[in-house]
Design a protein around this motif. Structure first.
Motif, PDB file in Angstrom:
ATOM      1  N   LEU A 472      19.084  65.705  58.108  1.00 45.26           N
ATOM      2  CA  LEU A 472      19.482  64.481  57.417  1.00 45.26           C
ATOM      3  C   LEU A 472      19.831  64.729  55.949  1.00 45.26           C
ATOM      4  O   LEU A 472      20.861  64.254  55.480  1.00 45.26           O
ATOM      5  CB  LEU A 472      18.377  63.427  57.542  1.00 45.26           C
ATOM      6  CG  LEU A 472      18.769  62.166  56.797  1.00 45.26           C
ATOM      7  CD1 LEU A 472      19.604  61.259  57.662  1.00 45.26           C
ATOM      8  CD2 LEU A 472      17.561  61.460  56.254  1.00 45.26           C
ATOM      9  N   LEU A 476      23.450  63.822  54.229  1.00 42.42           N
ATOM     10  CA  LEU A 476      23.640  62.954  53.061  1.00 42.42           C
ATOM     11  C   LEU A 476      24.370  63.712  51.958  1.00 42.42           C
ATOM     12  O   LEU A 476      25.273  63.177  51.317  1.00 42.42           O
ATOM     13  CB  LEU A 476      22.287  62.461  52.555  1.00 42.42           C
ATOM     14  CG  LEU A 476      21.537  61.485  53.476  1.00 42.42           C
ATOM     15  CD1 LEU A 476      20.153  61.192  52.915  1.00 42.42           C
ATOM     16  CD2 LEU A 476      22.316  60.200  53.662  1.00 42.42           C
ATOM     17  N   LEU A 753      16.147  55.654  48.416  1.00 43.31           N
ATOM     18  CA  LEU A 753      15.888  56.651  49.452  1.00 43.31           C
ATOM     19  C   LEU A 753      14.437  57.111  49.416  1.00 43.31           C
ATOM     20  O   LEU A 753      13.785  57.261  50.438  1.00 43.31           O
ATOM     21  CB  LEU A 753      16.811  57.859  49.249  1.00 43.31           C
ATOM     22  CG  LEU A 753      18.214  57.714  49.831  1.00 43.31           C
ATOM     23  CD1 LEU A 753      19.103  58.829  49.331  1.00 43.31           C
ATOM     24  CD2 LEU A 753      18.146  57.756  51.359  1.00 43.31           C
ATOM     25  N   ARG A 754      13.960  57.326  48.186  1.00 42.33           N
ATOM     26  CA  ARG A 754      12.580  57.770  48.033  1.00 42.33           C
ATOM     27  C   ARG A 754      11.642  56.667  48.508  1.00 42.33           C
ATOM     28  O   ARG A 754      10.628  56.937  49.146  1.00 42.33           O
ATOM     29  CB  ARG A 754      12.301  58.118  46.569  1.00 42.33           C
ATOM     30  CG  ARG A 754      13.046  59.340  46.079  1.00 42.33           C
ATOM     31  CD  ARG A 754      12.338  60.624  46.389  1.00 42.33           C
ATOM     32  NE  ARG A 754      11.175  60.833  45.549  1.00 42.33           N
ATOM     33  CZ  ARG A 754       9.993  61.215  46.008  1.00 42.33           C
ATOM     34  NH1 ARG A 754       9.808  61.395  47.279  1.00 42.33           N
ATOM     35  NH2 ARG A 754       8.978  61.391  45.188  1.00 42.33           N
ATOM     36  N   GLY A 757      11.140  56.592  52.100  1.00 40.92           N
ATOM     37  CA  GLY A 757      10.446  57.708  52.727  1.00 40.92           C
ATOM     38  C   GLY A 757      11.070  59.081  52.587  1.00 40.92           C
ATOM     39  O   GLY A 757      10.595  60.033  53.187  1.00 40.92           O
ATOM     40  N   LEU A 758      12.135  59.227  51.786  1.00 38.45           N
ATOM     41  CA  LEU A 758      12.707  60.562  51.599  1.00 38.45           C
ATOM     42  C   LEU A 758      11.734  61.356  50.723  1.00 38.45           C
ATOM     43  O   LEU A 758      11.364  60.918  49.645  1.00 38.45           O
ATOM     44  CB  LEU A 758      14.072  60.457  50.903  1.00 38.45           C
ATOM     45  CG  LEU A 758      14.962  61.684  50.994  1.00 38.45           C
ATOM     46  CD1 LEU A 758      15.526  61.834  52.395  1.00 38.45           C
ATOM     47  CD2 LEU A 758      16.116  61.581  50.000  1.00 38.45           C
ATOM     48  N   SER A 759      11.338  62.533  51.195  1.00 35.51           N
ATOM     49  CA  SER A 759      10.365  63.313  50.427  1.00 35.51           C
ATOM     50  C   SER A 759      11.072  64.068  49.312  1.00 35.51           C
ATOM     51  O   SER A 759      12.301  64.148  49.277  1.00 35.51           O
ATOM     52  CB  SER A 759       9.661  64.299  51.343  1.00 35.51           C
ATOM     53  OG  SER A 759      10.573  65.301  51.733  1.00 35.51           O
ATOM     54  N   ARG A 760      10.282  64.633  48.398  1.00 32.39           N
ATOM     55  CA  ARG A 760      10.887  65.420  47.303  1.00 32.39           C
ATOM     56  C   ARG A 760      11.694  66.577  47.850  1.00 32.39           C
ATOM     57  O   ARG A 760      12.797  66.852  47.418  1.00 32.39           O
ATOM     58  CB  ARG A 760       9.785  65.949  46.395  1.00 32.39           C
ATOM     59  CG  ARG A 760       9.309  64.881  45.464  1.00 32.39           C
ATOM     60  CD  ARG A 760       8.497  65.444  44.332  1.00 32.39           C
ATOM     61  NE  ARG A 760       8.223  64.343  43.426  1.00 32.39           N
ATOM     62  CZ  ARG A 760       7.131  64.242  42.677  1.00 32.39           C
ATOM     63  NH1 ARG A 760       6.229  65.178  42.710  1.00 32.39           N
ATOM     64  NH2 ARG A 760       6.966  63.223  41.887  1.00 32.39           N
ATOM     65  N   GLN A 762      13.155  66.864  50.702  1.00 33.35           N
ATOM     66  CA  GLN A 762      14.412  66.391  51.311  1.00 33.35           C
ATOM     67  C   GLN A 762      15.428  66.027  50.238  1.00 33.35           C
ATOM     68  O   GLN A 762      16.617  66.280  50.387  1.00 33.35           O
ATOM     69  CB  GLN A 762      14.128  65.177  52.203  1.00 33.35           C
ATOM     70  CG  GLN A 762      13.470  65.550  53.525  1.00 33.35           C
ATOM     71  CD  GLN A 762      13.085  64.320  54.331  1.00 33.35           C
ATOM     72  OE1 GLN A 762      12.527  63.376  53.790  1.00 33.35           O
ATOM     73  NE2 GLN A 762      13.388  64.347  55.609  1.00 33.35           N
TER      74      GLN A 762
END
Lengths: 846, 237
Positions: A472, A476, A753-754, A757-760, A762
């Protein structure tokens, strides 16, 4: 308006620092090269001052063939009658015929040449002790088997008075006794790293000038009371054209200029670096200023709404760029002086006994640094400035648009520039135009491609991103890189230029290498070759008697020996070759007849390859007049024309004429064809024994010769790859810049995005993918443009023997991998920044 | 919970000892005048901001003291967000935006649940569109669907109707109400609009960093009355 400009300038320090760095690098290379040249140049000049303190004026015959840069011309011998004629000129006190010429090489105790020390190897007539030189030990050369040598040479070779030394001159090795060792004024061992063997006058004339009674010039002392200037004009009037009258100082300058050859080369390499840095830097600056303006649309619109005129807007941006240029130039100049000092001290190590004088920063370096830095920055900022001026006041209330416009005008301009560049290139490659037109053509092609790149950037980036879209973050990132085609294209173009240059040069190199490889393995019948270590045909010499004996060795079927020189045809320089036995050589090299007869080379006839026939405009049966280094011009009848081949170039003259007219009387390369059944390993030691006293050449097999050839290309490629390094460094700055902006522009997006749930990790991978995709796009553009360019150049070099076209696949792949790595590196800082964003503040960022 | 900003003289207390329990399956609205601390309260509850003192729990999870990694994990599974600015990704289609939290977490959407969510928000015909091709109301409904699709413990909505006209706003509010009553979702909404608050089950009123009152089964009128009362009290104080 000024305050507003300066304040906004300061608020965007980082971005400006990045774009300024490109200018700093460019200016650094420009000024560095000038500092090195000046510092070392003066150090070399210093060495040569005093080289002719005992000479008021010096008269010599003008050379028949002009010397190239870094080369010394062959001075035709002057006879004793000329010395008498000079002596009679009013004002001349004493006129002495002297011999001084390059080409006396001394063999060391190990049988090899005494290693050079960066200076020339002179053979001269003993001029007597005096103002210039004095004996340190022993005596002057009294008999024809005695010589005196300078202290520098004595130290290097470990010679002392009474030793026997072998000397190679225009004649094969002869042995002399060292009668004396001399030094120069101020206790110097050597002048400019020179090695000198002083013979008695008749020996010097025979060995160095090639004929009895010949002098290289007349050394003149002005009569007491007569000024040097007046004597000089009297001499010029009396002798007329065809003579060169120089003062001692001018002679010294001429010697030091010849020693400066290496500096010129070095300077040109550094200037090449500077040119690439400037070119790539322009893209970076355009990008930076465009970005800054895109970011400031609202601010600019506000200024417009408050009544700022378009002109004021343009001036504001130009003022910014001026400040950036000014500061960067100053920094670049400082860095350049540093590099110059470092380079000068490193280089001086290669020239023995060269004391580097104080660091010289010529005024021209300062002026050039600022002119280049400021002009380049302002020129690059002009287009963004014009775009800034177009911002409508209404934009203050509209949401700022982050996508680019259509840029139809840009596409048209790009197309026109590309077309124009291609035409110029074609003209320069396949017509008669010079290298200048070619460079302009390459430049236009680059700019054209950069302007056209937005057209293909979206689909290309899309396709390049496929490998990333499995995850993902990669997906992006890939989408993000396709969002601003124009910005992506400009960023990638900076990467393109470096890769294109290297790919083009690699393409030419592998094509040439393959062509030569093909010819050597298919056409060449020789099994062993005696060639100079340096690969230069000019310097090496093979003893003809030894060669003849070697040719009679068991297992040797045929020998072909050649000599090479520069001559003049009409007004142009023309490489000429001669073969000791053309009919043998022709067969051994697989030369194919095209027109007329190339069978044997009768006196008064020449044969040549197609390329030479074309460039000279002659055909079979025509006459051609050739001025060799020695003797009068000779007129030949063209007997035949042969097909172009990498093995036999240029114009082939009869051997007898080469012996009389070439710089060196001895062959410089020899080819051995073995009899059927004889093996290289058996014959080689015998040949080596015979060629023992021709230490400048060594025996090589076909594959060893090819290695030597590839080695030359490898060195060029190393330099060019260093160039790529510089270009990539700047391109990295561009990518960092673009990514930093993307992070800033998409802050709220990143926040969202963060938040969902987008992690660092990612986030970092997302930005990294964008970076790698842009970088790969640039490299791919570069590989395609460079490959096509390289193939075109290689095709144009067909007459120079580049008959095969080949692409450097492995290197191209390496550049792609390199670009990917660069993409990862460039993304580190922006990605970190993106990942560290405070989620809360990012979301509410607007 | 206590939340202080700044230090020394410039120190400001955004929350002064707030204690509140928000029930599962309920639609709670947090109201208060601007500067009352309602946004800070929500940010602290959602783990977007750290409390200075006190504890925050989402279900059984203690939010305060979590590392970034733990917070990220919690946001993926336990929490959904709806923002005032919609905050959709312009490069993705409506469907991709909705599925984004699941893709980020590497989870597969359940087909039934996805269809049900799409059906509820009424976006069936717009799934292939990009945010720029949608109206504000449609964009916010995409954002709602994005929050719902991962079936979080709680959805935090920050002024979800603040950028919408009244018709679109009403649509979104009705839909939030529906997802609580029919789908059993828990929603916490920050708003300053009494009409918006009237769609909730419970309204908590904040003033000056403290909870001052609350209403159950609110209507626009009772909310407005309460607001006026708080305003008067504040002025008297």
């Amino acid at each position: 308006m000024l305050t507003a400009t300066l304040k906004s300038l300061l608020s965007r320090k980082l971005r400006l620092v990045l774009s300024g760095l490109a200018v700093v690098l460019a200016v650094m290379f420009v000024s560095g090269s000038m500092v090195i040249r000046d510092t070392l140049g003066r150090s070399i000049d210093n060495q040569f001052t005093g080289a002719y303190v005992d000479t008021d004026l010096h008269v010599s015959l003008k050379p028949k063939v002009k010397a190239g840069t870094g080369e010394k011309a062959v001075v035709p011998p002057a006879d004793p009658a000329m010395v008498e004629r000079v002596a009679k000129v009013p004002g001349v006190g004493a006129a002495v015929g002297v011999v001084k010429a390059e080409g006396a090489r001394v063999l060391g105790k190990d049988g090899r040449l005494v290693p050079g020390t960066g200076g020339p190897r002179y053979g001269e007539s003993w001029r007597g002790e005096g103002e210039l030189l004095s004996l340190r030990s022993g005596s002057e050369p009294r008999t024809d088997t005695e010589v005196a040598i300078n202290a520098g040479l004595a130290k290097k070779g470990g010679f002392k008075v009474g030793d026997r030394i072998g000397v190679l001159t225009s004649e094969p090795k002869q042995t002399f006794t060292v009668a004396g060792v001399f030094g120069y004024t101020e206790g110097r061992d050597s002048i400019g790293g020179e090695q000198t063997v002083a013979f008695t006058v008749p020996v010097a004339q025979q060995l160095m000038m090639g004929e009895a009674g010949g002098f290289s010039g007349v050394k003149i002392d002005a009569a007491s009371g007569a000024s040097v200037a007046s004597v000089r004009s009297a001499l010029t009037k009396e002798l007329g054209a065809g003579f060169e009258v120089l003062t001692g100082k001018e002679l010294a300058k001429k010697d030091s200029d010849a020693s400066r050859g290496v500096l010129d080369l070095m300077g040109q390499v550094l200037l090449g670096f500077a040119a690439v840095a400037v070119l790539v830097g322009i893209f970076l600056i355009v990008n930076t200023f465009s970005i800054i303006i895109a970011q400031r649309i609202k601010e600019l619109a506000l200024l417009r709404a408050l009544g700022a005129s378009r002109r004021q807007m343009i001036n504001s941006v130009l003022l910014e760029s001026f400040v950036v240029g000014l500061v960067s130039s100053a920094l670049g100049l400082a860095a350049g002086v540093g590099i110059g000092a470092l380079g000068a001290s490193l280089l001086s190590g290669s020239i023995d006994g060269l004391a580097v004088g104080s660091l010289q920063v010529p005024a021209s370096a300062v002026v050039t640094a600022f002119a280049v830095g400021i002009l380049v920055t302002m020129m690059a900022a002009l287009f963004p400035a014009m775009r800034a001026a177009k911002v409508a006041p209404i934009a203050v209330i509209r949401a700022s648009a982050t996508t680019d416009g259509k840029g139809r005008k840009q596409t048209w301009t790009g197309g026109v520039l590309f077309g124009l560049g291609a035409v110029l290139l074609a003209l320069s490659l396949f017509g008669d135009s010079g290298i200048g037109m070619m460079l302009v053509g390459v430049l236009l092609v680059f700019v054209g491609v950069a302007l056209l790149a937005p057209l293909i950037s979206k689909p290309s980036v899309w396709a390049l991103g496929v490998p990333f879209s499995r995850s993902l973050p990669g997906q992006l990132g890939r989408r993000n890189s396709a969002r601003n085609p124009r910005r992506t294209a400009v960023t990638a173009s900076a990467m393109m230029i470096g890769v294109a240059l290297v790919t083009a040069i690699s393409t030419v190199a592998v094509s040439a290498e393959k062509s030569v490889g093909d010819v050597v393995s298919h056409d060449l019948k020789a099994d062993l070759m005696a060639v100079g270590e340096s690969g230069s045909a000019l310097s090496a010499a093979i003893d003809p008697a030894a060669l003849a004996e070697a040719g009679r060795s068991a297992g040797v079927k045929n020998v072909a020996a050649m000599s090479f020189d520069m001559a003049t045809v009409g007004k142009d320089k023309q490489p000429v070759v001669a073969w000791q036995d053309w009919s043998v050589a022709r067969d051994m090299l697989g030369v194919r007849e095209k027109q007329g007869s190339i069978g044997s080379l009768a006196a008064g006839t020449v044969v040549m390859n197609e390329a030479t026939a074309k460039s000279r405009g002659v055909g079979v049966g025509d006459k051609i007049t050739v001025q060799l280094q020695r003797g009068e011009p000779r007129t030949y009848k063209v007997a035949g024309i042969f097909e172009n081949t990498a093995l036999a170039e240029g114009l082939v003259v009869p051997w007898a004429d080469a012996e009389a007219g070439f710089r060196a009387k001895q062959p410089s390369q020899a080819f051995f064809e073995l009899s059927a059944g004889a093996s290289v390993s058996e014959v080689r030691p015998q040949l080596e024994k015979h060629l023992k006293y021709s230490p400048e050449v060594s025996l090589k097999t076909k594959s060893e010769v090819l290695d030597l050839y590839s080695g030359g290309f490898a060195m060029i490629l190393t330099v060019v790859q260093a160039l790529l390094g510089v270009a990539m460094l700047i391109a990295v700055l561009g990518i960092v810049n673009t990514l930093a902006l993307s992070v800033l522009e998409r802050t709220s997006e990143l926040g969202a995005l963060r938040a969902i749930g987008l992690s660092r990790g990612q986030t970092i991978r997302m930005i990294m993918s964008e970076s790698v995709v842009i970088s790969l796009f640039g490299a791919l553009l570069g590989i395609v443009v460079g490959g096509v360019l390289g193939l075109a150049v290689a095709r144009a070099m067909r007459e120079q023997g580049v008959t095969e076209l080949s692409l450097p696949w492995s290197q191209m792949f390496t550049y792609l991998v390199g670009a990917a790595v660069v993409g990862v590196l460039a993304s580190l800082a922006p990605a970190r920044r993106g990942a560290r964003l405070n989620v809360l503040r990012a979301i509410s960022h607007g | 919970m206590t939340k202080l900003y700044g230090a020394g003289e410039a120190q400001v207390a955004a929350l002064r000892g707030v204690s509140v329990e928000l029930a599962q399956g309920e639609f709670t609205a947090i109201m208060g005048p601007s500067g009352s601390g309602k946004s800070t309260l929500m940010h602290c509850l959602a783990g977007l901001d750290a409390v200075t003192a006190g504890d925050v729990f989402v279900g059984d999870l203690q939010v305060n003291g979590m590392s970034d990694k733990e917070l990220t994990r919690m946001r993926r599974s336990q929490i959904g967000f709806i923002f005032q600015q919609f905050n959709l990704l312009p490069t993705l289609t409506a469907e991709e935006n909705i599925l984004l939290p699941l893709s980020i977490a590497g989870r597969k959407p359940s087909k039934d649940w996805f269809d049900r969510v799409i059906d509820t928000v009424g976006l069936a015909g717009r799934l292939a569109h990009r945010p720029t091709e949608l109206s504000g109301g449609q964009q916010q409904r995409v954002a709602c669907a994005r929050a719902l699709v991962s079936q979080p413990e709680v959805i935090f909505a920050d002024e979800p109707t603040g950028n919408l006209d009244s018709t679109s706003g009403t649509e979104v509010l009705k839909f939030l109400q529906y997802s609580v009553r029919t789908l059993g979702q828990t929603i916490v909404m920050v708003t300053h609009d009494p009409n918006a608050a009237s769609y909730s089950d419970r309204v908590v009123f904040l003033a000056d960093g403290q909870i001052v009152d609350e209403l159950r089964e609110p209507t626009a009128d009772t909310v407005l009355d309460m607001m006026r009362k708080i305003d008067v009290q504040a002025r008297v104080a």
